[in-house]
Design a protein around this motif. Structure first.
Motif, short mmCIF file in Angstrom:
data_model
loop_
_atom_site.label_atom_id
_atom_site.label_comp_id
_atom_site.label_asym_id
_atom_site.label_seq_id
_atom_site.Cartn_x
_atom_site.Cartn_y
_atom_site.Cartn_z
N VAL A 184 6.68 -3.79 -8.39
CA VAL A 184 7.09 -3.49 -9.76
C VAL A 184 5.85 -2.99 -10.47
CG1 VAL A 184 7.84 -4.48 -11.96
CG2 VAL A 184 8.96 -5.17 -9.82
N HIS A 185 5.97 -1.83 -11.11
CA HIS A 185 4.80 -1.21 -11.74
C HIS A 185 5.24 -0.52 -13.03
CE1 HIS A 185 0.64 0.14 -11.33
NE2 HIS A 185 1.04 1.23 -11.97
N GLN A 186 4.46 -0.74 -14.09
CA GLN A 186 4.77 -0.04 -15.34
C GLN A 186 4.34 1.41 -15.21
OE1 GLN A 186 2.97 -1.43 -19.00
NE2 GLN A 186 4.72 -0.66 -20.16
N CYS A 187 5.22 2.30 -15.58
CA CYS A 187 5.02 3.74 -15.42
C CYS A 187 4.28 4.32 -16.63
CB CYS A 187 6.38 4.40 -15.24
SG CYS A 187 6.27 6.14 -14.81
N LEU A 188 3.00 4.58 -16.44
CA LEU A 188 2.15 5.15 -17.49
C LEU A 188 1.27 6.24 -16.87
CD1 LEU A 188 1.10 1.83 -19.25
CD2 LEU A 188 2.69 3.55 -20.14
N PRO A 189 0.81 7.19 -17.68
CA PRO A 189 -0.02 8.27 -17.13
C PRO A 189 -1.46 7.82 -16.87
CG PRO A 189 0.25 8.55 -19.49
CD PRO A 189 1.10 7.38 -19.09
N GLY A 190 -2.13 8.58 -16.01
CA GLY A 190 -3.56 8.41 -15.78
C GLY A 190 -3.93 7.46 -14.66
N VAL A 191 -5.14 7.64 -14.16
CA VAL A 191 -5.62 6.79 -13.06
C VAL A 191 -5.85 5.36 -13.50
CG1 VAL A 191 -6.66 8.71 -11.77
CG2 VAL A 191 -8.05 7.42 -13.39
N ASP A 211 0.84 -1.20 0.00
CA ASP A 211 0.00 0.00 0.00
C ASP A 211 0.87 1.25 0.00
OD1 ASP A 211 -2.36 -1.47 0.02
OD2 ASP A 211 -2.65 -1.28 2.19
N ARG A 212 1.92 1.24 0.81
CA ARG A 212 2.83 2.39 0.87
C ARG A 212 3.53 2.59 -0.47
NH1 ARG A 212 4.60 0.16 5.86
NH2 ARG A 212 6.55 -0.38 4.80
N GLU A 213 3.95 1.49 -1.11
CA GLU A 213 4.64 1.60 -2.40
C GLU A 213 3.70 2.17 -3.46
OE1 GLU A 213 7.30 1.40 -1.24
OE2 GLU A 213 7.71 -0.47 -0.24
N LEU A 214 2.45 1.70 -3.47
CA LEU A 214 1.48 2.22 -4.44
C LEU A 214 1.18 3.68 -4.17
CD1 LEU A 214 -0.35 1.77 -6.86
CD2 LEU A 214 -2.12 0.96 -5.28
N ASP A 215 1.02 4.04 -2.90
CA ASP A 215 0.79 5.46 -2.55
C ASP A 215 1.95 6.33 -3.04
OD1 ASP A 215 -1.64 4.87 -1.36
OD2 ASP A 215 -0.84 4.90 0.69
N PHE A 216 3.17 5.85 -2.87
CA PHE A 216 4.34 6.58 -3.36
C PHE A 216 4.23 6.79 -4.87
CE2 PHE A 216 8.36 6.26 -5.61
CZ PHE A 216 9.07 7.32 -5.09
N TYR A 217 3.90 5.71 -5.59
CA TYR A 217 3.78 5.80 -7.04
C TYR A 217 2.72 6.83 -7.44
CZ TYR A 217 2.78 4.85 -11.88
OH TYR A 217 2.56 5.02 -13.22
N ARG A 273 1.48 9.36 -5.73
CA ARG A 273 1.88 10.73 -5.38
C ARG A 273 2.89 11.31 -6.37
NH1 ARG A 273 2.74 8.51 -0.37
NH2 ARG A 273 4.97 8.94 -0.52
N HIS A 274 3.75 10.46 -6.91
CA HIS A 274 4.84 10.93 -7.79
C HIS A 274 4.63 10.56 -9.26
CE1 HIS A 274 6.60 10.70 -3.72
NE2 HIS A 274 7.19 11.83 -4.11
N GLN A 275 3.46 10.05 -9.60
CA GLN A 275 3.22 9.55 -10.95
C GLN A 275 3.55 10.56 -12.03
OE1 GLN A 275 -0.85 8.72 -11.93
NE2 GLN A 275 -0.29 7.22 -13.51
N SER A 276 3.08 11.78 -11.90
CA SER A 276 3.29 12.75 -12.98
C SER A 276 4.77 13.02 -13.23
CB SER A 276 2.54 14.05 -12.70
OG SER A 276 3.01 14.65 -11.51
N ILE A 309 10.03 -0.40 -6.89
CA ILE A 309 9.81 0.53 -5.78
C ILE A 309 9.88 -0.25 -4.47
CG2 ILE A 309 8.18 2.14 -4.73
CD1 ILE A 309 7.08 2.62 -7.60
N LYS A 310 10.64 0.29 -3.53
CA LYS A 310 10.80 -0.33 -2.21
C LYS A 310 10.98 0.77 -1.18
CE LYS A 310 12.34 -3.43 0.90
NZ LYS A 310 11.42 -3.92 1.85
N ASP A 311 10.29 0.64 -0.05
CA ASP A 311 10.39 1.61 1.05
C ASP A 311 10.13 3.04 0.58
OD1 ASP A 311 10.94 -0.42 2.88
OD2 ASP A 311 13.10 -0.28 2.55
N GLU A 312 9.11 3.19 -0.24
CA GLU A 312 8.67 4.49 -0.75
C GLU A 312 9.79 5.25 -1.47
OE1 GLU A 312 5.71 6.59 1.77
OE2 GLU A 312 6.39 5.14 3.28
N ARG A 313 10.57 4.49 -2.25
CA ARG A 313 11.59 5.13 -3.10
C ARG A 313 11.77 4.29 -4.36
NH1 ARG A 313 16.67 2.94 -3.20
NH2 ARG A 313 17.01 1.23 -1.74
#
Length: 90
Positions: free
Chosen positions: A70-77, A16-22, A24-27, A40-44
């Motif tokens: 591990v998350h693919q970095c793409l725009p949008g919700v 949950d913390r890792e997803l929240d980090f992503y 918050r910083h997605q843009s 992403i690990k430990d909110e970094r």
């Protein structure tokens, strides 16, 4: 379970913390890493990869399963939202 193993409830909190980090910083992340797979690990951000397989393999080398994302970095919700459609069970 050994004292070093991560408990299921700790995994959920960590992920949950890792997803929240992503989110918050997605843009900012999309500007630099669009289409890449982020470890992403430990909110970094640990590193970015061209393939999901390589990102997961590196995560497994460095960290305990269930403690990194591990998350693919793409725009949008839609990049981090799942829509479920169907009838509700009564």
């Amino acid at each position: 379970m050994s004292s070093e193993e991560t408990k299921p409830e700790e995994m959920n909190t960590s992920l949950d913390r890792e997803l929240d980090f992503y989110i918050r910083h997605q843009s900012v992340l999309v500007k630099q890493f669009r289409g890449r797979f982020l470890l992403i690990k430990d909110e970094r951000l640990v590193c970015d990869f061209a393939s999901q397989h390589r990102a997961i393999a590196e995560g497994m080398k460095q960290f305990e399963p269930g403690t990194f994302m591990v998350h693919q970095c793409l725009p949008g919700v839609d990049n981090y939202t799942i829509r479920v459609r169907g009838q509700l069970l009564a």
